[in-house]
Design a protein around this motif. Sequence first.
Motif, mmCIF file in Angstrom:
data_model
loop_
_atom_site.group_PDB
_atom_site.id
_atom_site.type_symbol
_atom_site.label_atom_id
_atom_site.label_comp_id
_atom_site.label_asym_id
_atom_site.label_seq_id
_atom_site.Cartn_x
_atom_site.Cartn_y
_atom_site.Cartn_z
ATOM 1 N N ARG A 60 -11.521 3.143 5.623
ATOM 2 C CA ARG A 60 -10.202 3.481 6.171
ATOM 3 C C ARG A 60 -9.141 3.332 5.084
ATOM 4 O O ARG A 60 -9.193 2.425 4.257
ATOM 5 C CB ARG A 60 -9.863 2.578 7.350
ATOM 6 C CG ARG A 60 -10.666 2.895 8.592
ATOM 7 C CD ARG A 60 -10.171 2.101 9.786
ATOM 8 N NE ARG A 60 -10.386 0.673 9.598
ATOM 9 C CZ ARG A 60 -11.466 0.017 10.003
ATOM 10 N NH1 ARG A 60 -12.439 0.649 10.600
ATOM 11 N NH2 ARG A 60 -11.559 -1.281 9.796
ATOM 12 N N CYS A 61 -8.192 4.224 5.112
ATOM 13 C CA CYS A 61 -7.093 4.203 4.148
ATOM 14 C C CYS A 61 -6.210 2.986 4.435
ATOM 15 O O CYS A 61 -5.793 2.772 5.571
ATOM 16 C CB CYS A 61 -6.276 5.486 4.273
ATOM 17 S SG CYS A 61 -4.947 5.604 3.072
ATOM 18 N N THR A 62 -5.955 2.197 3.394
ATOM 19 C CA THR A 62 -5.094 1.029 3.553
ATOM 20 C C THR A 62 -3.777 1.171 2.813
ATOM 21 O O THR A 62 -2.891 0.337 2.971
ATOM 22 C CB THR A 62 -5.790 -0.265 3.065
ATOM 23 O OG1 THR A 62 -6.108 -0.128 1.695
ATOM 24 C CG2 THR A 62 -7.031 -0.546 3.878
ATOM 25 N N GLY A 63 -3.645 2.191 1.991
ATOM 26 C CA GLY A 63 -2.400 2.390 1.273
ATOM 27 C C GLY A 63 -2.533 3.361 0.127
ATOM 28 O O GLY A 63 -3.529 4.083 0.015
ATOM 29 N N LEU A 64 -1.527 3.346 -0.707
ATOM 30 C CA LEU A 64 -1.433 4.273 -1.825
ATOM 31 C C LEU A 64 -0.841 3.512 -2.998
ATOM 32 O O LEU A 64 0.078 2.717 -2.820
ATOM 33 C CB LEU A 64 -0.518 5.425 -1.405
ATOM 34 C CG LEU A 64 -0.267 6.521 -2.401
ATOM 35 C CD1 LEU A 64 -0.379 7.874 -1.705
ATOM 36 C CD2 LEU A 64 1.103 6.386 -3.003
ATOM 37 N N VAL A 65 -1.393 3.718 -4.179
ATOM 38 C CA VAL A 65 -0.810 3.142 -5.391
ATOM 39 C C VAL A 65 -0.424 4.276 -6.328
ATOM 40 O O VAL A 65 -1.087 5.303 -6.374
ATOM 41 C CB VAL A 65 -1.774 2.155 -6.108
ATOM 42 C CG1 VAL A 65 -1.981 0.904 -5.275
ATOM 43 C CG2 VAL A 65 -3.098 2.799 -6.445
ATOM 44 N N VAL A 88 -1.633 -5.032 -4.015
ATOM 45 C CA VAL A 88 -0.459 -4.282 -4.477
ATOM 46 C C VAL A 88 -0.285 -2.919 -3.810
ATOM 47 O O VAL A 88 0.745 -2.285 -4.014
ATOM 48 C CB VAL A 88 -0.490 -4.073 -6.009
ATOM 49 C CG1 VAL A 88 -0.448 -5.399 -6.732
ATOM 50 C CG2 VAL A 88 -1.674 -3.256 -6.445
ATOM 51 N N ALA A 89 -1.244 -2.446 -3.022
ATOM 52 C CA ALA A 89 -1.163 -1.103 -2.433
ATOM 53 C C ALA A 89 -0.023 -1.022 -1.425
ATOM 54 O O ALA A 89 0.095 -1.864 -0.544
ATOM 55 C CB ALA A 89 -2.478 -0.719 -1.775
ATOM 56 N N ALA A 90 0.811 0.007 -1.575
ATOM 57 C CA ALA A 90 1.879 0.257 -0.613
ATOM 58 C C ALA A 90 1.261 0.595 0.734
ATOM 59 O O ALA A 90 0.403 1.456 0.836
ATOM 60 C CB ALA A 90 2.754 1.408 -1.087
ATOM 61 N N GLY A 91 1.696 -0.119 1.759
ATOM 62 C CA GLY A 91 1.179 0.139 3.094
ATOM 63 C C GLY A 91 -0.060 -0.653 3.415
ATOM 64 O O GLY A 91 -0.645 -0.461 4.462
ATOM 65 N N SER A 92 -0.494 -1.552 2.538
ATOM 66 C CA SER A 92 -1.720 -2.302 2.782
ATOM 67 C C SER A 92 -1.664 -2.995 4.131
ATOM 68 O O SER A 92 -0.671 -3.581 4.500
ATOM 69 C CB SER A 92 -1.946 -3.352 1.694
ATOM 70 O OG SER A 92 -2.291 -2.731 0.499
ATOM 71 N N GLY A 93 -2.751 -2.885 4.840
ATOM 72 C CA GLY A 93 -2.849 -3.496 6.149
ATOM 73 C C GLY A 93 -2.711 -2.479 7.244
ATOM 74 O O GLY A 93 -2.367 -1.325 7.009
ATOM 75 N N PRO A 94 -2.995 -2.894 8.473
ATOM 76 C CA PRO A 94 -2.949 -1.965 9.592
ATOM 77 C C PRO A 94 -1.533 -1.468 9.866
ATOM 78 O O PRO A 94 -0.574 -2.196 9.716
ATOM 79 C CB PRO A 94 -3.490 -2.791 10.767
ATOM 80 C CG PRO A 94 -3.387 -4.209 10.349
ATOM 81 C CD PRO A 94 -3.357 -4.232 8.852
ATOM 82 N N GLY A 95 -1.418 -0.235 10.210
ATOM 83 C CA GLY A 95 -0.143 0.295 10.641
ATOM 84 C C GLY A 95 0.651 1.068 9.617
ATOM 85 O O GLY A 95 1.635 1.697 9.935
ATOM 86 N N GLY A 96 0.281 1.000 8.358
ATOM 87 C CA GLY A 96 0.912 1.943 7.474
ATOM 88 C C GLY A 96 1.797 1.369 6.406
ATOM 89 O O GLY A 96 1.626 0.239 6.027
ATOM 90 N N PRO A 97 2.707 2.173 5.866
ATOM 91 C CA PRO A 97 3.133 3.434 6.439
ATOM 92 C C PRO A 97 2.150 4.572 6.162
ATOM 93 O O PRO A 97 1.728 4.761 5.030
ATOM 94 C CB PRO A 97 4.465 3.718 5.759
ATOM 95 C CG PRO A 97 4.379 3.025 4.452
ATOM 96 C CD PRO A 97 3.475 1.831 4.664
ATOM 97 N N PHE A 98 1.791 5.246 7.220
ATOM 98 C CA PHE A 98 0.916 6.408 7.170
ATOM 99 C C PHE A 98 1.517 7.485 8.060
ATOM 100 O O PHE A 98 2.345 7.192 8.901
ATOM 101 C CB PHE A 98 -0.495 6.087 7.689
ATOM 102 C CG PHE A 98 -1.140 4.930 6.985
ATOM 103 C CD1 PHE A 98 -1.382 3.757 7.664
ATOM 104 C CD2 PHE A 98 -1.496 5.024 5.663
ATOM 105 C CE1 PHE A 98 -1.968 2.682 7.028
ATOM 106 C CE2 PHE A 98 -2.090 3.965 5.013
ATOM 107 C CZ PHE A 98 -2.326 2.777 5.699
#
Length: 137
Positions: A60-65, A88-98
């Motif tokens: 599952r996608c957890t974020g974007l670097v 360090v990933a932006a949006g890491s964790g459930p809920g986004g931002p996605f």
Amino acid sequence: MTLVHTQSVPVDAAPTARTVLDAMDSAGPQVWDDMTVEVALSVMAGARAGHLLVRDGDGRCTGLVTLAGLRTVRDSPAYTDRIRLRDVAAGSGPGGPFLPPHTPMTEAQHLLRHRRLGALPVVDEHGRALGVLALSR
């Protein structure tokens, strides 16, 4: 700012509400969240990519670097070679931002500009990355 991907609409076409699905780019390179910053920078260089989508152990996608973000982390006085992308990933964790794929473009543009984000992952109902919506600068 304008969207990276644009689509021409014939003058006689009925107006329809465009969605994120209509404008997103392919997901591009995806990496695991336990990868180190140094390895991620090497992957970006090899792929000639400005960002990487980060996935957890279940895919599952957890974020974007981004390249700029990882360089900032690497140049920080607190940096060690043990820092992982999950840290360090932006949006890491459930809920986004996605963004869900059927988000109206007007809503997505507002979100990107309001939060001053260059790009957001587009994910399906299971959290799998479908693509990336990015603003050009």
